[in-house]
Design a protein around this motif. Structure first.
Motif, short mmCIF file in Angstrom:
data_model
loop_
_atom_site.label_atom_id
_atom_site.label_comp_id
_atom_site.label_asym_id
_atom_site.label_seq_id
_atom_site.Cartn_x
_atom_site.Cartn_y
_atom_site.Cartn_z
N SER A 1 -8.23 -5.54 -5.79
CA SER A 1 -7.27 -5.65 -6.88
C SER A 1 -6.37 -4.43 -6.82
O SER A 1 -6.58 -3.52 -6.02
N LEU A 2 -5.37 -4.38 -7.66
CA LEU A 2 -4.43 -3.27 -7.63
C LEU A 2 -5.07 -1.97 -8.09
O LEU A 2 -4.50 -0.91 -7.92
N THR A 54 -0.86 1.08 2.01
CA THR A 54 -0.98 -0.38 2.02
C THR A 54 -2.28 -0.79 2.69
O THR A 54 -3.00 -1.67 2.19
N GLY A 108 2.64 -2.41 -6.25
CA GLY A 108 2.00 -3.50 -6.96
C GLY A 108 2.65 -4.84 -6.66
O GLY A 108 1.97 -5.82 -6.33
N ALA A 109 3.97 -4.90 -6.76
CA ALA A 109 4.68 -6.15 -6.48
C ALA A 109 4.54 -6.54 -5.02
O ALA A 109 4.38 -7.73 -4.69
N TYR A 110 4.59 -5.55 -4.14
CA TYR A 110 4.47 -5.84 -2.71
C TYR A 110 3.09 -6.43 -2.39
O TYR A 110 2.98 -7.47 -1.73
N LEU A 111 2.04 -5.80 -2.88
CA LEU A 111 0.69 -6.28 -2.59
C LEU A 111 0.43 -7.64 -3.21
O LEU A 111 -0.23 -8.50 -2.61
N THR A 112 0.94 -7.86 -4.40
CA THR A 112 0.78 -9.17 -5.04
C THR A 112 1.43 -10.26 -4.19
O THR A 112 0.85 -11.33 -3.96
N GLY A 113 2.64 -10.00 -3.70
CA GLY A 113 3.32 -10.97 -2.86
C GLY A 113 2.62 -11.21 -1.54
O GLY A 113 2.49 -12.36 -1.09
N ARG A 127 -0.60 -10.72 -0.86
CA ARG A 127 -1.87 -11.42 -1.08
C ARG A 127 -1.66 -12.89 -1.37
O ARG A 127 -2.41 -13.75 -0.90
N ALA A 128 -0.63 -13.23 -2.16
CA ALA A 128 -0.35 -14.63 -2.44
C ALA A 128 -0.02 -15.38 -1.15
O ALA A 128 -0.46 -16.52 -0.94
N GLN A 158 -3.20 -15.94 0.98
CA GLN A 158 -4.11 -16.92 0.39
C GLN A 158 -3.55 -18.34 0.42
O GLN A 158 -4.31 -19.30 0.32
#
Length: 303
Positions: free
Chosen positions: A6-7, A65, A289-294, A296-297, A300
């Motif tokens: 998670s972040l 990262t 945060g935004a980079y990792l969220t994108g 990971r999406a 997945q």
């Protein structure tokens, strides 16, 4: 694949560094894994993500990262030939080949061979993204998924390219160690690349890497990455990518404007496009945060 991270991860990962000779050049490499994953060659069953840095930089700026995802991936970082800690030998540079993107893609293949990696996830930034895209186009069977950060296609213009090469050559030639003694020199150096400032210590590392870059490699890659040949070849590479690809742009990037990323993504239905607001040429650092969220999406999706 279900992500355990998670972040707010507390695990920062274990690190192992070393040197491997690729094509006659000693390359610095670094493994970042979750604690207890082993050394040298991964002994876990986790997939491997390889990170490729951009012009004038080093693997250092990918470390945060990699640490953020090392619970799910064994992360392999390295310095491109002639940059930072991958120092060119003093003897016969001509025998090492040129500074074409294809030469750097070949180095990447040799790196994977050295570690016995048949198939990897690949994340490249800027110049490194061009290298990663070229490699994925040539060897799609070796890349599971491709992430291209701050990249795109541009139209050839003889006058603007000539001016870019001239200015770039002067910028590389006139580098002096005393730059590091100037107060806030790192912040001043990075201002053109960022929309959101980075910590001063990190900006200083960028300046250090830039000063360490071999002059021949730095100038050579300016000419090969921004060239008529690249302007003709890169659209075809993007159009023909046969693997799922994420292309990430920074909304405020003036080095590789977001429109160039949108143009590249429009060439191929396999390319997913993500534009991160209020970031420039280093979105993975400016808004991690935004980079990792994108990312990971994307990783997945389809699983």
């Amino acid at each position: 694949m279900q992500f355990k991270t998670s972040l707010s991860d507390r695990e920062t990962g274990s690190t192992e560094t070393g040197i491997v000779n690729l094509g006659g050049v000693d390359h610095f490499y670094q493994w970042i894994r979750s604690p207890g994953s082993g050394t040298e060659k991964p002994i876990t069953h986790k997939p491997v993500m390889v990170f490729v840095h951009g012009w004038g930089g080093s693997a250092r700026y990918w470390e945060s990262t990699a640490r953020a995802i090392c619970q799910d991936f064994d992360c392999l970082l390295y310095d491109l030939r002639g940059f930072a800690r991958s120092v060119l030998p003093n003897t016969g540079v001509e025998s090492l080949g040129s500074y074409e993107l294809g030469d750097y893609a070949q180095d990447l293949g040799l790196l994977l061979d050295h570690f016995g990696l048949e198939r990897v996830y690949l994340n490249g930034h800027s110049l490194g993204a061009s290298i990663a895209a070229l490699f994925a186009g040539q060897f799609p069977e070796r890349v599971e998924r491709l992430i291209l950060t701050c990249n795109g296609i541009f139209e050839y213009n003889a006058l603007s390219f000539k001016a870019f090469h001239l200015i770039g050559g002067y910028v590389v030639k006139f580098r002096f160690p005393w730059f590091l003694s100037v107060p806030l020199a790192g912040r001043l150096f990075m201002a053109r690349f960022l929309h959101r400032p980075l910590p001063d210590a990190m900006s200083r590392e960028f300046l250090e890497d830039y000063l360490m870059a071999d002059e021949a490699a730095a100038v050579g890659t300016i000419y090969t990455a921004v060239s008529e040949q690249a302007a003709l070849e890169m659209p075809q590479i993007f159009a023909n990518l046969a693997i799922p690809t994420l292309l990430v742009s920074g909304e405020k990037d003036i080095i590789i404007p977001a429109q160039l990323g949108r143009n590249a993504a429009a060439l191929n239905g396999r390319i997913e496009y993500l534009e991160i607001p209020q970031t420039a040429h280093f979105p993975m650092l400016e808004d991690a945060g935004a980079y990792l969220t994108g990312v990971r999406a994307f990783l997945q999706s389809g699983i």
